[in-house]
Write a protein that holds these residues in place. Structure first.
Motif, short mmCIF file in Angstrom:
data_model
loop_
_atom_site.label_atom_id
_atom_site.label_comp_id
_atom_site.label_asym_id
_atom_site.label_seq_id
_atom_site.Cartn_x
_atom_site.Cartn_y
_atom_site.Cartn_z
N GLN A 1 7.07 -6.20 -15.59
CA GLN A 1 6.90 -7.03 -14.20
C GLN A 1 5.69 -7.71 -13.82
N ALA A 2 4.34 -6.77 -14.06
CA ALA A 2 3.27 -7.15 -13.46
C ALA A 2 2.49 -8.14 -14.31
N LEU B 1 -3.48 -2.39 -10.29
CA LEU B 1 -2.23 -2.83 -9.37
C LEU B 1 -0.91 -2.33 -10.02
N GLU C 1 -3.05 -4.82 -2.22
CA GLU C 1 -1.94 -5.27 -1.11
C GLU C 1 -1.03 -6.31 -1.45
N ALA C 2 -1.25 -6.90 -2.33
CA ALA C 2 -0.26 -7.98 -2.75
C ALA C 2 1.02 -7.40 -3.43
N ASP D 1 7.27 -1.69 -15.06
CA ASP D 1 6.57 -2.25 -14.04
C ASP D 1 5.45 -2.93 -14.79
N GLY E 1 1.92 -4.83 -1.84
CA GLY E 1 2.62 -4.15 -0.67
C GLY E 1 1.90 -3.03 -0.20
N LYS F 1 1.43 0.16 -7.76
CA LYS F 1 2.67 -0.46 -7.64
C LYS F 1 3.80 0.52 -8.28
N HIS F 2 3.47 1.07 -9.41
CA HIS F 2 4.42 2.21 -9.97
C HIS F 2 4.41 3.36 -9.22
N ILE F 3 3.41 3.95 -8.89
CA ILE F 3 3.47 5.34 -8.19
C ILE F 3 3.72 5.67 -6.66
N LEU F 4 3.54 4.38 -6.01
CA LEU F 4 3.76 4.42 -4.60
C LEU F 4 5.09 3.67 -4.24
N ARG F 5 5.87 4.53 -2.98
CA ARG F 5 6.77 3.85 -2.27
C ARG F 5 6.38 2.92 -1.43
N PRO F 6 7.09 1.98 -0.72
CA PRO F 6 6.79 0.97 0.00
C PRO F 6 5.77 1.44 1.17
N ALA G 1 -5.32 -7.56 -4.76
CA ALA G 1 -4.44 -7.19 -5.81
C ALA G 1 -3.41 -6.01 -5.27
#
Lengths: 361, 361, 361, 361
Positions: free
Chosen positions: B229-230, B66, B96-97, B226, B99, B70-75, B94
């Motif tokens: 944060q995670a 996750l 999808e959570a 990240d 985003g 989360k780190h490598i993808l834009r929304p 996890a």
């Protein structure tokens, strides 16, 4: 160029634009707390005498879907959806962006079947807490493929959801088309079967707007908070009220849908007679025909429509009618289909020669 | 009861627990800024002489996946993954959570093929901005089915990702098993093919810990933000360093994986000889056998393992070996399989009689 | 160099590392479904005879906070927190990353007061649905400033939360220090006051681990789903059980905290006597002294500690003791403070000359 | 009852509703790919001759803010904002719902100052990776308090953002009011200073709609993906184009704003002359007066307005004028203020007697 590209290509029915002009200079409270919104809600509620829903208006469909799902699901809960479902395929991950997994299941003519709902639920029990919990079922009615759920199908989905403690959520972006396709159920039935559903205005005669109808009592509280947070609370909220007054005060909602269905069905019937294979038999205002390259070119020069998919050697085109489609457009469409079906088959050698000739010019 | 339930059912190799005890009273900076972490990073980098990765340690695999995605993808960006991929099936949504949509594709023996990557990419171009943008490919190596990607398969995935401007991310929770399965590539090759990958400690001899190896220069900056944060930045970060020193200082990482593979393969070979159908031929430390009800009962009384799936009339069981599996356990396992394969077929009438007899007692 | 940098700079108490070595070769079910975890839960529950909580273990504090808040809040709900609260200041936006607003209020010696909770709640009523709904109060006890909530303060917070239908969530990363600071309450009281709280192991003698204690019945179901989704479910979950067996079987949890507090308080007393201004009077194992540049340099050469803040012309340094601090370290610390307090005042001209001399070398 | 409640209480200027009626039956491509949208974009770009922005239209302000911030920030990045900023106070946590922390700083007459931007940035360097990274500054112009940034203030913010590698984002929901308040800058300047800004239609003569103007080249790509994902891509997108054609073809945007400002300023001048204390001196169409209980009651019976805040013993009321406010309304408002300011002071004993009398009735 005649227009069969979609059902949101023109403004709105006269009643609505006239109403908007009429009240343009009145002062109204913002954010949906005005009397037009109240009136629109009452009009819609009058169609569901056995229900006592909360009703909210929102501008668009993607917005409606993401706001509803964000509102009704806990972080670890997921929504079951046909692989062809709009939230799964054409909303740029809007639902996942709210943190929720979509459990896509193979569609049956664009529909979700209770078998798959049960299967996904049971699968999630294999590794409790390591898999998302299926908590909602999303269906579109009419579907993205132009098909319509039958009473039996909806009751079965309602029952399996009840049994498995899941919510049934119907995306009614084209609910008018479904209701006017000859089914033996009404909004009042839908309010009984669905925990939440939407009534789409955008694709059925309004400038914009979806009504979100919340039936399940647990899902009613605090909806306006999520509406605001998702950016879905329109400042001049009465504009949404006006759309639905226009649609429901004199049943334009039903008339528009009926008209759109009739146009498309007439074309579909003609197409079948002309020998065009159907990708899927539609009951509503969206039809899907299989054409070859030559036919595609011929039609493209005369009609505004969308290519839906490339399917083996043929091309699936989608023709969509609407409240705005005219008898003339339908007649022309049938003529063009007739002409396209009787084009002389191209001689590949000829094509090549023509091509060369052009190149040498 | 012998243990073939999973590869994370015991503590860790002696080197690691001894090292932990040894440094227990030393004072160290927190959050991975200590010298053990640095040493572990250097040890791992020494296995990838042609790469210059950033390496971070994290406690668990779901956390690693996750955080990386989360780190490598834009929304609006999504990750392509086999339907059997761990992030798609067993991480409770996890990803999808965070985003992001997972674009699940049909697996080929647990693997993603370049054809599906390309198909998903091309599909997304049909309705630009209305569909998520496939930006990463997630693969597990070894896969969740015990299979291993070949050099050719990895090169092909690398190439399609390069061509389509996507990142290749390998979940190496069982990378040791893959590397020791007889393939003709090493960590150094993987560092060349993958933009990010993990090296799993938890399932290969450590108490916990995954190394996240970031090769693509665009993905290196700000990773620690990240990570924090995670919730993935361990206070006593040197503990993670110690795990990987234990695994890589004397190549225990490879030895553990080799041992685990050998154990499982020996059992798989015996099972095939005994006539057990395989669900899928495994090359690593997880094997999947098809058994009947009677066999299941017999084995269950003697062996700790997991039922993987119900498949038609048979049951798929998963047997997993590890660094901790003993020769005795393997021998017993084979004996039990032999005994189970030669159970007298039950006479349904007999079964019923026995049952009645018991009831009348 | 003596160590007063933090309370997580060394491994763990011997009981724990010995226990880990002892059970290293046992086979255990994963993900916290083992008997050690059960035993640890029972040990902790035995300290709260009037409560019947659900207890889960998780590796780290940020993880604990984000998982709890994600679990207990609906999308539009927010958490009230002191501006100095860990979730607001030092967790890289982990709570906001789960979608929730933190309503930071001015701290009173590191604490949240009921007045601010009420004020924030009432403010949210001014524009219903246009502002987040305050639904939880986050407090740290001991606080990030070394202070401790009194019984009266906790009862008052409990009451205001009850009245306003909010949850009280206590971050107990340093709860041991609070309990051993001379307060007239116990874990049993805390379980009565708080809907959820954590018991921190990392900063009080364990290698890692926080116990999440859920008291409010509405918050118990499905917690393991959110735990897994957030990446907080440790594969070898029994390791967390072992930490808390080590802390609670023979009350090491209390002894460690008492020892740490005594060390810090002895230093604080000495510092006050030596004339060092306190930034805030601490009751626990973290103390905050104001020093000047010269003193800072002197101490820095001898002691490992953190600069907390620059405050007007002085520097606030934080000294933290732990279960691992020795009598010798305390004695040295006091000696160094004494020496630093009696440094000859620097002559600014001299300093400049020295500087120039160096430059000309 | 005269209307000073807000600037979004009526429909739109005639030009817009007439245009909507005029094109109501035309067929147009959806989702903003039509010619009206193109024309509106060109009209707006003609006001910023030195810039080459990408421009997108969206229905509402909260939607605009959340979409922009979600688009421009990485997960660990945060936005600095005045505590009075709309995203911080009145959007139900919409920004946090996209995963980002808002770093609220004390406002200076509703404005953000460069000093606070720098302070927040420097604070984040104290504990790198443990704190969010301030990456954007959000300002509203005109502010929520009716004040306006000067050229010097904007240049200073622009410079500090440039220096610290942050984006400057201006929420222009009331940008018209700012531009017509007598400032010495234009849209062309704003395009030079701001990396992204919005031009609000909803509060300045349109039915709805904000133009999102993206100047920074890094922020342009893929914006439509985030627009769609956030539910902000209107199906009948040309409706948004029509709003901005109506506002910019004949400069109605400026005229509406000028008119609104003039109305409010005339009232504010009168109020000051009558002795009403101002909460804050406004330069635009929102004014804030301090009144007592008696005055409040008197005005409330005659005027529709909002209570902004309870401030010590007085009440702050907000009066908002708009493009729709008439000369008559302004005159009446001044008369009512005059009357309210000269009410005979109430004799507390009298009030009580009256109250008792009523009770005994």
């Amino acid at each position: 160029m005649i227009f069969f590209k979609n059902d949101y290509g023109q403004g709105c029915i006269d009643e609505i634009i006239d109403l908007m002009k009429e009240v343009n200079d009145e002062s109204n409270p913002g954010y949906g707390e005005d009397d037009y919104t109240k009136k629109a809600i009452e009009l819609i509620k009058s169609k569901m005498v056995d229900a006592n829903p909360d009703i909210h208006f929102i501008v668009g469909g993607t917005q409606a879907n993401l706001t509803v799902l964000k509102h009704i699901l806990r972080p670890y809960e997921a929504v079951v959806c046909a692989d062809t479902g709009h939230i799964n395929s054409h909303e740029t991950g809007a639902v996942e962006a709210t943190g929720h997994k979509i459990l896509a299941v193979p569609n049956s003519s664009g529909k979700v079947t209770p078998q798959y709902v049960r299967a996904r639920y049971e699968e999630s029990l294999m590794q409790v807490a390591h898999m998302v919990l299926p908590k909602a079922v999303y269906i579109s009615n009419a579907t993205e493929m132009g098909t319509v759920y039958s009473r039996e199908e909806l009751e079965a989905l309602h029952n399996v959801c009840k049994e498995l403690n899941m919510y049934l959520f119907m995306d009614g972006a084209r609910l008018g088309a479904a209701l006017m396709s000859g089914v033996d159920y009404t909004l009042n039935d839908i309010a009984r079967w669905c925990d939440v559903f939407t009534i789409g205005g955008t694709k059925n005669g309004a400038l914009f707007g979806e009504a979100i109808v919340i039936n399940h009592p647990d899902l009613k509280p605090y909806f306006r908070f999520d509406l605001k947070q998702a950016g879905g609370m329109l400042a001049k909220g009465w504009l949404l009220g006006l759309q639905f007054i226009g649609l429901f005060e004199h049943d334009a909602y039903y008339k528009c849908a009926k008209h759109a269905n009739d146009c498309a069905q007439k074309i579909q019937d003609a197409a079948v007679e002309l020998g065009y294979p159907l990708y899927m038999k539609s009951d509503t205002n969206q039809i899907f025909l299989s054409v070859n390259d030559q036919q595609l070119e011929y039609l493209r020069a005369r009609v505004d429509f969308e290519i839906w998919e490339y399917w083996n050697d043929s091309i699936i085109i989608r023709l969509v009618s609407s409240w705005h489609t005219t008898k003339e457009e339908v007649d022309y469409m049938i003529v063009y289909l007739k002409e396209a079906s009787s084009l002389p088959e191209e001689d590949p050698e000829e094509v090549e020669k023509e091509f060369e000739a052009k190149e040498n010019e």
